[in-house]
Design an enzyme around this catalytic site. Structure first.
Site, PDB file in Angstrom:
ATOM      1  N   LYS A  39       0.855  -1.182   0.000  1.00  0.00           N
ATOM      2  CA  LYS A  39       0.000   0.000   0.000  1.00  0.00           C
ATOM      3  C   LYS A  39       0.896   1.238   0.000  1.00  0.00           C
ATOM      4  O   LYS A  39       1.654   1.468   0.934  1.00  0.00           O
ATOM      5  CB  LYS A  39      -0.902  -0.005   1.232  1.00  0.00           C
ATOM      6  CG  LYS A  39      -1.833   1.198   1.323  1.00  0.00           C
ATOM      7  CD  LYS A  39      -2.716   1.076   2.556  1.00  0.00           C
ATOM      8  CE  LYS A  39      -3.648   2.272   2.688  1.00  0.00           C
ATOM      9  NZ  LYS A  39      -4.526   2.152   3.891  1.00  0.00           N
ATOM     10  N   ASP A 133     -14.124   1.763  10.534  1.00  0.00           N
ATOM     11  CA  ASP A 133     -14.559   1.836   9.134  1.00  0.00           C
ATOM     12  C   ASP A 133     -14.852   0.451   8.590  1.00  0.00           C
ATOM     13  O   ASP A 133     -14.437   0.107   7.486  1.00  0.00           O
ATOM     14  CB  ASP A 133     -13.495   2.535   8.286  1.00  0.00           C
ATOM     15  CG  ASP A 133     -14.051   2.980   6.924  1.00  0.00           C
ATOM     16  OD1 ASP A 133     -15.282   3.188   6.829  1.00  0.00           O
ATOM     17  OD2 ASP A 133     -13.267   3.126   5.974  1.00  0.00           O
TER      18      ASP A 133
END
Length: 733
Positions: A39, A133
């Site tokens: 990432k 989230d």
């Protein structure tokens, strides 16, 4: 930093996804052939300190989470050209993609996915991390029959607010309000996603964000679309009040297991994954992750992220990390920052969960179901136990009082003769949690034919100072001038407009009675101190007062009433130290004269009187300041030090030193982690010292002044001591 920067030693295979913060790629380690997911932070964002710090923070949070149901972090790599997270690559698809293809899932399949991701949340919660989230895009469903959590970019340490951010369709009411993230926040989101899996639509849908917020905060969950056997599970998981949800993901898994087995039999999970296998395999085959079928899946390295990988594969990936280091040094000229993520952020606020003690007395006809809060995550195990003992004390006292009542043979015989069983219930609700204070309301009820008097049905509130573990009472809450007859009149006048009918009057009996009651406990029969005759708690909006009108002298029929005095009307009545614990500042009119001093190193603070000369004070392993007033001969010293001794040990040493030097101790007291000592030094000067201790450091304040100026200094001493806030004592500084 540029978008094209790549972690040296890895060949980019394909892009797995992209978003506002960067991109995620499938990469292959050139030396070993192992696949990983990397990432990358977008290049232009790396120069923004807040964003870069958030990226590092995600890495640190992931470092502490170890579970087969959480995508593993191998390492965080940072250089002047870029930053990246090197993570496990999982052969599978996101739940979002699966729902896009399938629309709805069989209940057993949805339950299997929910269980796996809840186990991932449980591991995060155990490490003190709240995801914040949870959504279909952040749940991976693997070909091997597992669900895994990904993307902790919005995660916070348990008890910290973070940004008011998340995925609106699944955000819990407390998250909309910006309150601290707790495990129950993730439970709500996971349940909302589960609702979508089995119904094909989100629990609440609206045209605007504000409408959606209102639905999450106030509307009932539309359970008609849910299979009957699963409605109770969803109702629990999406309760508006987090206190009524399962306290943790682990607790929710236990409830899910019971419901799933009762509804779909003992093999429900195996059937659920079997139904998903074909769809997951077909969808994975359409992605770059299909390569993992032959390339293998990277395992967690022994030397990275604190993992416990073993065997050949783990050792191989450990070599990947070494290779990254070596190549990085060559490419970047030795200026690499390669973070092993060892520096922890500051101590998180305590995690609070509501527990339930249930059972039946072995000798007496008493059954009970009693809730009480329990904290976890404190750096000091002894302090955590002290706090938990205080939080459990109300239900222990409840059982003790019932057993004591039945110790009367006449009452016990009456209960048994009627076939009565005392059914005691207590519900506990956290009214407010800050870094310094926990306010909890307990509501006690009793179902009994014999003990049916209203006195057995009552609420009570416990307010705990989380720094010292002490229960906060009225004298800790209100300024000294309010704890007087005049001050209680002021408080009565402030409260009266917030009552239903104002403060009532005492019953008239002949020529007696008929006076208006007040909140002053000294006005009750038998008298007492000038303190509020009310149960007091703290909420996000104000101070709660539970008024039992009959205790104040009114007719029994008047009952009781809970009202809230807004902070705007209460701040000038409360002690500055309490306002600090509440995360509030006193209004200018109520602030003591003087200036605020905060120590940059240790974080303690207090009010310093005007016209006092300042000079540095340097105790062993510490830092502080000394203030003097030559005309009064007064000295105020405040300091912090890296000292892990207990309060009682420090108090004993102070007392011995005073006596050895020819002084006299007139008062000494240790209360858990705080101590107070006062008396006379060898030269006859008055001294007063108060200190606070923690597992790694201490903070203290000390006054010294001549007896002749006692009257002049009583108020400054009280002001500075009451305003003193010890800061963070859980770590060395």
């Amino acid at each position: 930093m540029t978008e094209t920067w790549q972690v040296p030693g890895f060949a980019e295979v394909d892009v797995l996804g992209a978003g506002g913060f960067g991109r995620v790629v499938l990469a292959k380690h050139e030396a070993s052939g192992q696949f990983v997911a990397i990432k990358y932070l977008r290049g232009e964002l790396g120069s923004e300190p807040g964003v870069a710090d958030g990226f590092r923070r995600e890495a640190w949070l992931l470092r502490g989470v170890h579970s087969p149901h959480v995508v593993r972090l191998f390492e965080f790599v940072e250089s002047p050209r870029g930053a990246a997270l090197v993570m496990e690559a999982v052969p599978g698809v996101s739940l979002r993609a699966l729902l896009a293809a399938e629309k709805t899932l069989a209940p057993e399949s949805a339950l299997a996915i929910l269980k796996g991701s809840l186990l991932g949340l449980a591991a995060a919660h155990a490490a003190g991390v709240v995801h914040r989230d949870y959504k279909p895009g952040n749940v991976l469903v693997s070909r091997e029959g597992k669900s895994k959590l990904v993307d902790f970019g919005l995660a916070t340490l348990d008890g910290h607010s973070g940004l008011v951010a998340g995925s609106p369709s699944y955000m819990a009411p407390e998250q909309w309000a910006g309150r601290p993230g707790i495990p129950a926040t993730d439970v709500y989101a996971a349940t909302a996603v589960f609702f979508r899996c089995i119904t094909g639509h989100r629990p609440f849908e609206a045209d605007t964000t504000e409408q959606l917020r209102s639905l999450h905060e106030r509307a009932s969950v539309p359970l008609d679309a849910v299979p009957g056997k699963l409605r109770a599970l969803i109702a629990r998981g999406m309760a508006k009040d987090p206190a009524w949800r399962p306290a943790s993901a682990e607790a929710f898994v236990a409830e899910l297991e019971v419901v799933a087995r009762a509804a779909y039999g003992k093999n429900w999970e195996r059937r659920g994954w079997k139904r998903l296998a074909t769809s997951v395999a077909a969808l994975t085959a359409l992605t770059p992750l299909a390569l993992l079928a032959t390339g293998g899946v990277a395992a967690a390295p022994v030397t990275a992220a604190g993992g416990a990988g073993t065997g050949v594969v783990a050792a191989t990936v450990g070599k990947i990390v070494v290779a990254v280091l070596a190549v990085g040094a060559l490419v970047a000229g030795g200026v690499w920052i390669y973070s092993r993520l060892g520096d922890a952020p500051r101590q998180a606020a305590l995690s609070v969960t509501v527990q339930t003690a249930t059972g039946q007395d072995s000798a007496l006809p008493i059954m009970y179901s009693l809730q009480y809060p329990q904290v976890s995550g404190h750096a000091d195990a002894a302090m955590q136990q002290r706090i938990n003992d205080a939080l459990r004390a109300p239900i222990d006292e409840r059982l003790r009082s019932l057993r004591q009542e039945l110790a009367d043979p006449d009452i016990l015989n009456m209960v048994r003769a009627r076939g009565d069983v005392l059914k005691a219930h207590t519900t506990a609700k956290v009214l407010l949690q800050t870094a310094g204070l926990l306010s909890v309301r307990y509501d006690h009820t009793l179902d009994s034919d014999v003990l049916a008097h209203s006195s057995w049905q009552f609420p009570e509130t416990v307010n705990l100072d989380l720094t010292t573990g002490q229960v906060t009472g009225p004298r800790d809450m209100f300024r000294s001038e309010i704890l007087t007859a005049a001050g209680m009149d002021t408080l009565t006048a402030r409260l009266s407009p917030h009552t239903r009918n104002g403060f009532c009057r005492t019953p008239e009996i002949g020529d007696y009675g008929g006076e208006q009651v007040s909140i002053d406990a000294a006005d009750r029969p038998g008298g007492g101190d000038h303190v509020p005759a009310a149960d007091i708690g703290f909420t996000a909006t104000g101070v709660d007062f539970l008024l039992k009108w009959y205790d104040l002298g009114c007719d029994m029929a008047t009952g009781q009433e809970t009202l809230t005095l807004p902070y705007a009307e209460a701040e000038d009545l409360l002690r500055p130290q309490l306002l600090t614990m509440l995360g509030r500042q006193p209004p200018p009119s109520a602030r003591p004269s003087g200036k605020m001093y905060t120590n940059a190193r240790f974080g303690f603070s207090t009010i310093v009187p005007e016209d006092y000369a300042a000079s540095p004070y340097e105790p062993a392993n510490g830092d502080g300041m000394q203030y003097t007033n030559a005309s009064l001969g007064a000295t105020l010293t405040v300091w912090g030090a890296n000292d892990a001794r207990a309060a009682q040990e420090i108090l004993s040493e102070r007392a011995k030193e005073t006596v050895a030097e020819g002084g006299q101790v007139t008062h000494q007291q240790a209360d858990g982690t705080a101590y107070t000592i006062s008396g006379y030094d060898a030269d006859g000067q008055i001294f007063y010292e108060r200190g606070y201790t923690g597992p790694a450091s201490l903070a203290a304040i000390r006054w010294g002044y001549p007896r002749a100026h006692k009257a002049d200094l009583d108020t400054p001493v009280e002001t500075t001591v009451n305003a003193f806030h010890p800061g963070d004592l859980t770590r060395p500084h």
